[in-house]
Design a protein around this motif. Structure first.
Motif, PDB file in Angstrom:
ATOM      1  N   LEU A   1       0.767  -1.125   0.052  1.00  0.00           N
ATOM      2  CA  LEU A   1      -0.010   0.051  -0.064  1.00  0.00           C
ATOM      3  C   LEU A   1       0.829   1.143   0.044  1.00  0.00           C
ATOM      4  N   PRO A   2       1.712   1.440  -1.238  1.00  0.00           N
ATOM      5  CA  PRO A   2       2.492   2.461  -0.901  1.00  0.00           C
ATOM      6  C   PRO A   2       2.036   4.114  -0.899  1.00  0.00           C
ATOM      7  N   SER A   3       0.775   4.146  -1.462  1.00  0.00           N
ATOM      8  CA  SER A   3       0.074   5.348  -1.325  1.00  0.00           C
ATOM      9  C   SER A   3      -0.688   5.590  -0.116  1.00  0.00           C
ATOM     10  N   THR A   4      -0.601   4.741   0.874  1.00  0.00           N
ATOM     11  CA  THR A   4      -1.600   4.898   2.095  1.00  0.00           C
ATOM     12  C   THR A   4      -0.603   5.653   2.845  1.00  0.00           C
ATOM     13  N   PRO A   5      -1.270   6.821   3.719  1.00  0.00           N
ATOM     14  CA  PRO A   5      -0.443   7.624   4.744  1.00  0.00           C
ATOM     15  C   PRO A   5       0.193   6.793   5.678  1.00  0.00           C
ATOM     16  N   ARG A   6       1.090   7.230   6.316  1.00  0.00           N
ATOM     17  CA  ARG A   6       2.104   6.334   7.104  1.00  0.00           C
ATOM     18  C   ARG A   6       1.436   6.827   8.576  1.00  0.00           C
ATOM     19  N   ALA A   7       1.042   5.973   9.504  1.00  0.00           N
ATOM     20  CA  ALA A   7       0.863   6.386  10.879  1.00  0.00           C
ATOM     21  C   ALA A   7       2.285   6.181  11.550  1.00  0.00           C
ATOM     22  N   THR A   8       2.421   7.259  12.540  1.00  0.00           N
ATOM     23  CA  THR A   8       3.455   7.204  13.578  1.00  0.00           C
ATOM     24  C   THR A   8       3.136   6.425  14.678  1.00  0.00           C
ATOM     25  N   LEU A   9       4.389   5.891  15.286  1.00  0.00           N
ATOM     26  CA  LEU A   9       3.800   4.909  16.376  1.00  0.00           C
ATOM     27  C   LEU A   9       3.131   5.816  17.640  1.00  0.00           C
ATOM     28  N   GLY A  10       3.325   6.955  17.709  1.00  0.00           N
ATOM     29  CA  GLY A  10       2.720   7.792  18.565  1.00  0.00           C
ATOM     30  C   GLY A  10       1.074   7.850  18.175  1.00  0.00           C
ATOM     31  N   GLN A  11       0.831   7.974  17.065  1.00  0.00           N
ATOM     32  CA  GLN A  11      -0.601   7.916  16.720  1.00  0.00           C
ATOM     33  C   GLN A  11      -1.315   6.671  16.864  1.00  0.00           C
ATOM     34  N   MET A  12      -0.546   5.660  16.593  1.00  0.00           N
ATOM     35  CA  MET A  12      -0.957   4.216  16.722  1.00  0.00           C
ATOM     36  C   MET A  12      -1.374   4.053  18.536  1.00  0.00           C
ATOM     37  N   LEU A  13      -0.282   4.452  19.120  1.00  0.00           N
ATOM     38  CA  LEU A  13      -0.670   4.287  20.554  1.00  0.00           C
ATOM     39  C   LEU A  13      -1.750   5.040  21.150  1.00  0.00           C
ATOM     40  N   ARG A  14      -1.912   6.403  20.647  1.00  0.00           N
ATOM     41  CA  ARG A  14      -3.041   7.147  21.089  1.00  0.00           C
ATOM     42  C   ARG A  14      -4.464   6.487  20.725  1.00  0.00           C
ATOM     43  N   VAL A  15      -4.363   6.038  19.618  1.00  0.00           N
ATOM     44  CA  VAL A  15      -5.726   5.242  18.950  1.00  0.00           C
ATOM     45  C   VAL A  15      -5.817   3.957  19.781  1.00  0.00           C
ATOM     46  N   TYR A  16      -4.755   3.120  19.915  1.00  0.00           N
ATOM     47  CA  TYR A  16      -5.075   1.988  20.811  1.00  0.00           C
ATOM     48  C   TYR A  16      -5.670   2.230  22.290  1.00  0.00           C
ATOM     49  N   LEU A  17      -5.084   3.303  23.116  1.00  0.00           N
ATOM     50  CA  LEU A  17      -5.473   3.722  24.316  1.00  0.00           C
ATOM     51  C   LEU A  17      -6.895   4.193  24.511  1.00  0.00           C
ATOM     52  N   ALA A  18      -7.269   5.085  23.210  1.00  0.00           N
ATOM     53  CA  ALA A  18      -8.585   5.479  23.008  1.00  0.00           C
ATOM     54  C   ALA A  18      -9.652   4.395  22.939  1.00  0.00           C
ATOM     55  N   ASP A  19      -9.071   3.397  22.132  1.00  0.00           N
ATOM     56  CA  ASP A  19     -10.202   2.399  21.760  1.00  0.00           C
ATOM     57  C   ASP A  19     -10.275   1.503  22.926  1.00  0.00           C
ATOM     58  N   THR A  20      -9.225   1.309  23.910  1.00  0.00           N
ATOM     59  CA  THR A  20      -9.504   0.310  25.090  1.00  0.00           C
ATOM     60  C   THR A  20     -10.258   1.132  26.084  1.00  0.00           C
ATOM     61  N   ARG A  21     -10.406   2.339  25.993  1.00  0.00           N
ATOM     62  CA  ARG A  21     -11.119   3.159  27.074  1.00  0.00           C
ATOM     63  C   ARG A  21     -12.461   3.470  26.755  1.00  0.00           C
ATOM     64  N   ARG A  22     -12.613   2.943  25.528  1.00  0.00           N
ATOM     65  CA  ARG A  22     -14.101   3.094  25.275  1.00  0.00           C
ATOM     66  C   ARG A  22     -15.118   2.181  26.027  1.00  0.00           C
ATOM     67  N   PRO A  23     -16.409   2.480  26.373  1.00  0.00           N
ATOM     68  CA  PRO A  23     -17.142   1.521  27.079  1.00  0.00           C
ATOM     69  C   PRO A  23     -17.745   0.403  26.473  1.00  0.00           C
TER      70      PRO A  23
END
Length: 212
Positions: A190-212
């Motif tokens: 997927l060369p045209s897909t924007p790259r997510a930084t590790l920080g973004q991925m960690l923030r998304v993971y934490l936000a997802d795990t905190r969802r009810p």
């Protein structure tokens, strides 16, 4: 150094210190009380975290402390003799829970976990990205299931020191290797897909795990 990086370093140091102490209790003539205390520490920490999230955070920890004290007084001798079993059970339960979390998201009618995280970062996904992230979710499911099975086999069939090295010092590097291989494959597929930084991925993971 930012507070976030300092917390990350302290957490990494704590994880490393725990792994070193756990390995020491498994391979050396360490006091059995130390092994038992280390074995129950993650379980008590998880229970306290769950209790803190209840509607009465002051009452639940008190009841938990009383119950834990009674159980420990009753079974402390057994824990000292078989603390490595508790290490194994906690690790296998963790890997089974992770495999189940990723695997359940692959069931019909559900959004694969990696697809959901990608959508939280990049917005609506193309069909190619959806197929790719579904495959990545499957790969992580297989990884955690394989780690759980291998840990159990090594505990039963290999020297205790070999199992301890794998459980305490090889699982995280193997997970990092899988992440690096997936990242390289993603850049190729997927060369045209924007790259997510590790920080973004960690923030998304934490936000997802905190969802009810």
């Amino acid at each position: 150094m930012t507070p976030g990086r300092l917390r990350a370093l302290l957490l990494a140091a704590l994880v490393l210190a725990y792994a070193l102490l756990e390995h020491y209790t498994n391979v050396a003539a360490a006091p059995p009380g130390l092994g038992a205390a280390l074995a129950i520490a993650p379980l008590l920490g998880a229970l306290l975290l769950l209790a803190h999230r209840t509607q009465r955070p002051w009452l639940a920890p008190l009841l938990l402390a009383l119950a834990a004290t009674a159980v420990l007084l009753r079974f402390w001798g057994e824990l000292e003799h078989h603390f490595s079993w508790l290490y194994l059970l906690q690790q296998c339960a963790t890997y089974l829970a992770l495999a189940g979390t990723f695997g359940r998201s692959l069931l019909p009618g559900r959004v694969p976990l990696c697809s959901r995280w990608a959508a939280m970062i990049h917005g609506p996904l193309t069909e190619d990205v959806r197929r790719y992230t579904r495959s990545v979710t499957l790969a992580w499911t297989a990884f955690f299931a394989a780690v759980m099975l291998l840990s159990a086999v090594l505990y039963a069939a290999a020297p205790r020191s070999f199992w301890s090295l794998f459980a305490n010092f090889l699982v995280l590097p193997l997970a990092a290797l899988l992440f690096a291989c997936e990242y390289a494959l993603r850049r190729r597929c997927l060369p045209s897909t924007p790259r997510a930084t590790l920080g973004q991925m960690l923030r998304v993971y934490l936000a997802d795990t905190r969802r009810p």
